[in-house]
Design a protein around this motif. Structure first.
Motif, short mmCIF file in Angstrom:
data_model
loop_
_atom_site.label_atom_id
_atom_site.label_comp_id
_atom_site.label_asym_id
_atom_site.label_seq_id
_atom_site.Cartn_x
_atom_site.Cartn_y
_atom_site.Cartn_z
N GLU A 264 71.29 -11.30 7.71
CA GLU A 264 71.99 -11.96 8.82
C GLU A 264 71.63 -13.44 8.85
O GLU A 264 70.52 -13.84 8.53
CB GLU A 264 71.65 -11.29 10.16
CG GLU A 264 70.25 -11.52 10.68
CD GLU A 264 69.17 -10.63 10.08
OE1 GLU A 264 68.03 -10.69 10.58
OE2 GLU A 264 69.43 -9.88 9.12
N LEU A 265 72.60 -14.24 9.20
CA LEU A 265 72.42 -15.68 9.30
C LEU A 265 72.06 -16.01 10.73
O LEU A 265 72.72 -15.54 11.66
CB LEU A 265 73.71 -16.39 8.87
CG LEU A 265 74.12 -16.13 7.43
CD1 LEU A 265 75.54 -16.62 7.17
CD2 LEU A 265 73.14 -16.78 6.47
N SER A 266 71.02 -16.82 10.93
CA SER A 266 70.57 -17.08 12.29
C SER A 266 70.14 -18.52 12.49
O SER A 266 69.85 -19.25 11.54
CB SER A 266 69.42 -16.14 12.66
OG SER A 266 68.31 -16.40 11.81
N VAL A 267 70.15 -18.91 13.78
CA VAL A 267 69.78 -20.26 14.20
C VAL A 267 68.68 -20.13 15.24
O VAL A 267 68.73 -19.26 16.11
CB VAL A 267 71.01 -20.98 14.80
CG1 VAL A 267 70.62 -22.33 15.38
CG2 VAL A 267 72.12 -21.13 13.77
N ASP A 268 67.69 -21.00 15.18
CA ASP A 268 66.62 -21.04 16.16
C ASP A 268 67.17 -21.67 17.44
O ASP A 268 67.40 -22.89 17.50
CB ASP A 268 65.45 -21.85 15.61
CG ASP A 268 64.29 -21.99 16.58
OD1 ASP A 268 64.39 -21.55 17.75
OD2 ASP A 268 63.27 -22.57 16.16
N LEU A 269 67.37 -20.85 18.47
CA LEU A 269 67.94 -21.34 19.72
C LEU A 269 66.97 -22.28 20.44
O LEU A 269 67.41 -23.14 21.21
CB LEU A 269 68.34 -20.18 20.63
CG LEU A 269 69.50 -19.33 20.11
CD1 LEU A 269 69.74 -18.15 21.04
CD2 LEU A 269 70.76 -20.14 19.92
N GLY A 270 65.68 -22.14 20.19
CA GLY A 270 64.70 -23.05 20.79
C GLY A 270 64.87 -24.47 20.27
O GLY A 270 64.69 -25.44 21.00
N ALA A 271 65.24 -24.60 19.02
CA ALA A 271 65.40 -25.91 18.40
C ALA A 271 66.82 -26.46 18.55
O ALA A 271 67.00 -27.66 18.73
CB ALA A 271 65.03 -25.84 16.92
#
Length: 145
Positions: free
Chosen positions: A109-116
């Motif tokens: 799965e492709l993901s993004v760090d929502l914190g950053a």
């Protein structure tokens, strides 16, 4: 099939809200729904983006994939939702061009760090700028007494 006035309003509201997500940031389907006062409708936000017309010089669509940054909306876990062959990879590519770091999980799965890279304001910048909107929290409190 023509959309009802209510459906047309919703599609346009979603597209306008998505246009406010800053370059290099992402938000969730649920947050867009919440900003529009319909926190129970994240899937409907996704449906609007799924039906966003492609840009064409011969099209008369006001909103299209060249002026609505559809790639900036992902799921609440920071994962790019799969959408047919190559769709998630295409979204990741466009996000990477904006400087968003997209990782790959153990299951591919492709993901993004929502914190950053997350963008989660209490209300839309356009609502604040024109003074027409309360924060989501204030509107909910006002509705609940």
């Amino acid at each position: 099939m023509a959309r009802s006035d209510e459906a047309e309003w919703w599609f346009n509201a979603v597209y306008e809200a998505v246009q406010e997500i800053p370059h290099g940031k992402v938000t969730s389907y649920g947050h867009i729904a919440r900003l529009l006062g319909k926190p129970e409708c994240p899937r409907q936000v996704g449906m609007c983006l799924k039906h966003l017309p492609a840009f064409s010089a011969t099209s008369d669509h006001y909103f299209h994939d060249d002026n609505v940054p559809w790639q900036r909306v992902i799921n609440a876990k920071g994962i790019i939702s799969p959408r047919g062959p190559g769709g998630a990879q295409r979204q990741a590519t466009v996000l990477r061009r904006e400087g968003v770091i997209v990782g790959t999980g153990h299951l591919g799965e492709l993901s993004v760090d929502l914190g950053a890279f997350g963008w989660f304001p209490p209300n839309l910048p356009s609502d604040v700028a024109d003074g027409s909107g309360l924060s989501v929290e204030a509107a909910e409190q006002d509705n609940n007494g």
